[in-house]
Scaffold this motif. Structure first.
Motif, PDB file in Angstrom:
ATOM      1  N   UNK A   1     -49.426  45.321 -86.805  1.00 22.17           N
ATOM      2  CA  UNK A   1     -50.485  46.181 -86.291  1.00 22.17           C
ATOM      3  C   UNK A   1     -50.013  47.327 -85.424  1.00 22.17           C
ATOM      4  N   UNK A   2     -48.708  47.584 -85.400  1.00 17.95           N
ATOM      5  CA  UNK A   2     -48.159  48.697 -84.616  1.00 17.95           C
ATOM      6  C   UNK A   2     -48.018  49.900 -85.546  1.00 17.95           C
ATOM      7  N   UNK A   3     -48.983  50.794 -85.496  1.00 16.44           N
ATOM      8  CA  UNK A   3     -49.075  51.874 -86.465  1.00 16.44           C
ATOM      9  C   UNK A   3     -48.651  53.222 -85.907  1.00 16.44           C
ATOM     10  N   UNK A   4     -48.106  53.237 -84.701  1.00 15.29           N
ATOM     11  CA  UNK A   4     -47.646  54.479 -84.077  1.00 15.29           C
ATOM     12  C   UNK A   4     -46.397  54.153 -83.261  1.00 15.29           C
ATOM     13  N   UNK A   5     -45.337  54.941 -83.424  1.00  9.90           N
ATOM     14  CA  UNK A   5     -44.108  54.671 -82.676  1.00  9.90           C
ATOM     15  C   UNK A   5     -44.324  54.699 -81.170  1.00  9.90           C
ATOM     16  N   UNK A   6     -45.307  55.471 -80.723  1.00  8.34           N
ATOM     17  CA  UNK A   6     -45.578  55.546 -79.289  1.00  8.34           C
ATOM     18  C   UNK A   6     -46.035  54.198 -78.728  1.00  8.34           C
ATOM     19  N   UNK A   7     -46.514  53.307 -79.604  1.00  3.21           N
ATOM     20  CA  UNK A   7     -46.977  51.991 -79.162  1.00  3.21           C
ATOM     21  C   UNK A   7     -45.851  50.964 -79.100  1.00  3.21           C
ATOM     22  N   UNK A   8     -44.685  51.317 -79.640  1.00  5.26           N
ATOM     23  CA  UNK A   8     -43.595  50.349 -79.776  1.00  5.26           C
ATOM     24  C   UNK A   8     -42.777  50.298 -78.496  1.00  5.26           C
TER      25      UNK A   8
ATOM     26  N   UNK B   1     -34.449  58.659 -82.280  1.00  5.99           N
ATOM     27  CA  UNK B   1     -33.888  59.895 -81.718  1.00  5.99           C
ATOM     28  C   UNK B   1     -34.593  61.112 -82.300  1.00  5.99           C
ATOM     29  N   UNK B   2     -34.834  61.064 -83.621  1.00  2.32           N
ATOM     30  CA  UNK B   2     -35.554  62.165 -84.273  1.00  2.32           C
ATOM     31  C   UNK B   2     -36.962  62.298 -83.685  1.00  2.32           C
ATOM     32  N   UNK B   3     -37.656  61.174 -83.556  1.00  3.99           N
ATOM     33  CA  UNK B   3     -39.029  61.204 -83.034  1.00  3.99           C
ATOM     34  C   UNK B   3     -39.052  61.738 -81.605  1.00  3.99           C
ATOM     35  N   UNK B   4     -38.033  61.371 -80.815  1.00  4.03           N
ATOM     36  CA  UNK B   4     -37.978  61.851 -79.429  1.00  4.03           C
ATOM     37  C   UNK B   4     -37.741  63.360 -79.385  1.00  4.03           C
ATOM     38  N   UNK B   5     -36.892  63.848 -80.283  1.00  2.00           N
ATOM     39  CA  UNK B   5     -36.651  65.297 -80.341  1.00  2.00           C
ATOM     40  C   UNK B   5     -37.912  66.055 -80.711  1.00  2.00           C
ATOM     41  N   UNK B   6     -38.815  65.369 -81.390  1.00  2.00           N
ATOM     42  CA  UNK B   6     -40.027  66.034 -81.871  1.00  2.00           C
ATOM     43  C   UNK B   6     -41.292  65.530 -81.179  1.00  2.00           C
ATOM     44  N   UNK B   7     -41.118  65.080 -79.925  1.00  3.77           N
ATOM     45  CA  UNK B   7     -42.310  64.836 -79.119  1.00  3.77           C
ATOM     46  C   UNK B   7     -42.654  63.414 -78.737  1.00  3.77           C
ATOM     47  N   UNK B   8     -41.861  62.434 -79.191  1.00  2.00           N
ATOM     48  CA  UNK B   8     -42.162  61.053 -78.808  1.00  2.00           C
ATOM     49  C   UNK B   8     -41.940  60.879 -77.311  1.00  2.00           C
TER      50      UNK B   8
END
Length: 288
Positions: free
Chosen positions: A42-49, A89-96
């Protein structure tokens, strides 16, 4: 997989390819499995992980069975986690926000890499066990006889074998380097027999000119190559653990023990630096 995660994987893969990562690395197989595992929970967004979620995923990796049965090797687990790190790392570079949940997590460390090789007697047993299977014999010619990496075998096309001059062309090896490999007589004869008399059995309208074909006529991929090698090792009843890279290490060791110059072995393997090739002068392959 959700559209959100599919899009994330696709854009990350595209960026990694632009940055020059190897094709196998840029496929992000480990990250893809992680995203599917997160979806099931049920974790559908990396921001929730969070870190606890990744600790649970690590525990899952260390217990889930591999494709051949048994647990995943430590090398495979660390490879999967590296794939996940690239995605975070990619997600963090793009706003995570919040950074990677892998940070601060105690990750497994594989033992120092060693070059393993097997003796010529073992290689002969593999060829004997593959005698009735032309594709597996060709696979041995490419992995051992030509010293190719697994991905280089996957990428080979029919036009990469020059039968007239006895040469094999690696168009895009590790680091996108090209090299030309002279074919030993046994290897040249085996490849020619396969292409002229046997390959047609698996050709289909959808095939893209790949040299090694699977049962459906498509390009034989890395996981199939590993399974076919594992099967012939089992038939040969040898006790050694043999992977595609072990065969590459073995031919390098055998060439050096036969007296081939290090510079020629370096070119044969496609190494950047002679120091990498020199490692094989210290490899013990038993009765080489």
């Amino acid at each position: 997989m959700t559209e959100n995660y599919r899009s994330l994987l696709a854009t990350c893969r595209a960026e990694l390819r632009l940055l020059g990562y190897a094709k196998g690395t840029a496929k992000l197989c480990g990250a893809g499995e992680m995203l599917r595992w997160l979806e099931e929970r049920g974790l559908l967004d990396l921001a929730e992980v969070g870190k606890d979620d990744m600790a649970a995923y690590l525990a899952y990796l260390t217990t889930r069975p591999s494709a051949t049965g048994g647990a995943l090797s430590l090398y495979t687990v660390t490879g999967y986690l590296f794939s996940c790190k690239l995605l975070f790392d990619y997600a963090e570079r793009h706003g995570l926000r919040g950074g990677s949940p892998l940070l601060g997590l105690e990750l497994p460390t594989p033992p120092a890499s060693t070059r393993k090789a097997v003796s010529r007697a073992v290689i002969n047993k593999l060829y004997q066990a593959a005698a009735e299977d032309v594709r597996t014999t060709v696979l041995l010619h490419l992995l051992y006889g030509c010293g190719l990496r697994r991905m280089e075998v996957v990428d080979l096309n029919v036009g990469d074998v020059d039968h007239q001059n006895g040469l094999l062309y690696v168009r895009s090896g590790k680091g996108k380097k090209r090299r030309v490999i002279p074919l030993a007589a046994r290897v040249a004869a085996g490849l020619k027999n396969y292409q002229k008399r046997e390959r047609w059995r698996w050709v289909s309208g959808a095939n893209s000119g790949a040299l090694l074909l699977n049962d459906r006529g498509g390009r034989m991929l890395g996981n199939v190559i590993s399974r076919r090698l594992a099967a012939v090792v089992k038939r040969a009843k040898v006790k050694e653990i043999i992977t595609p890279h072990v065969l590459r290490h073995s031919v390098a060791t055998h060439l050096i023990t036969k007296g081939m110059d290090l510079e020629r072995v370096r070119d044969f393997l496609g190494h950047d630096h002679l120091e990498t090739t020199q490692i094989y002068t210290h490899v013990n392959a038993g009765d080489t």
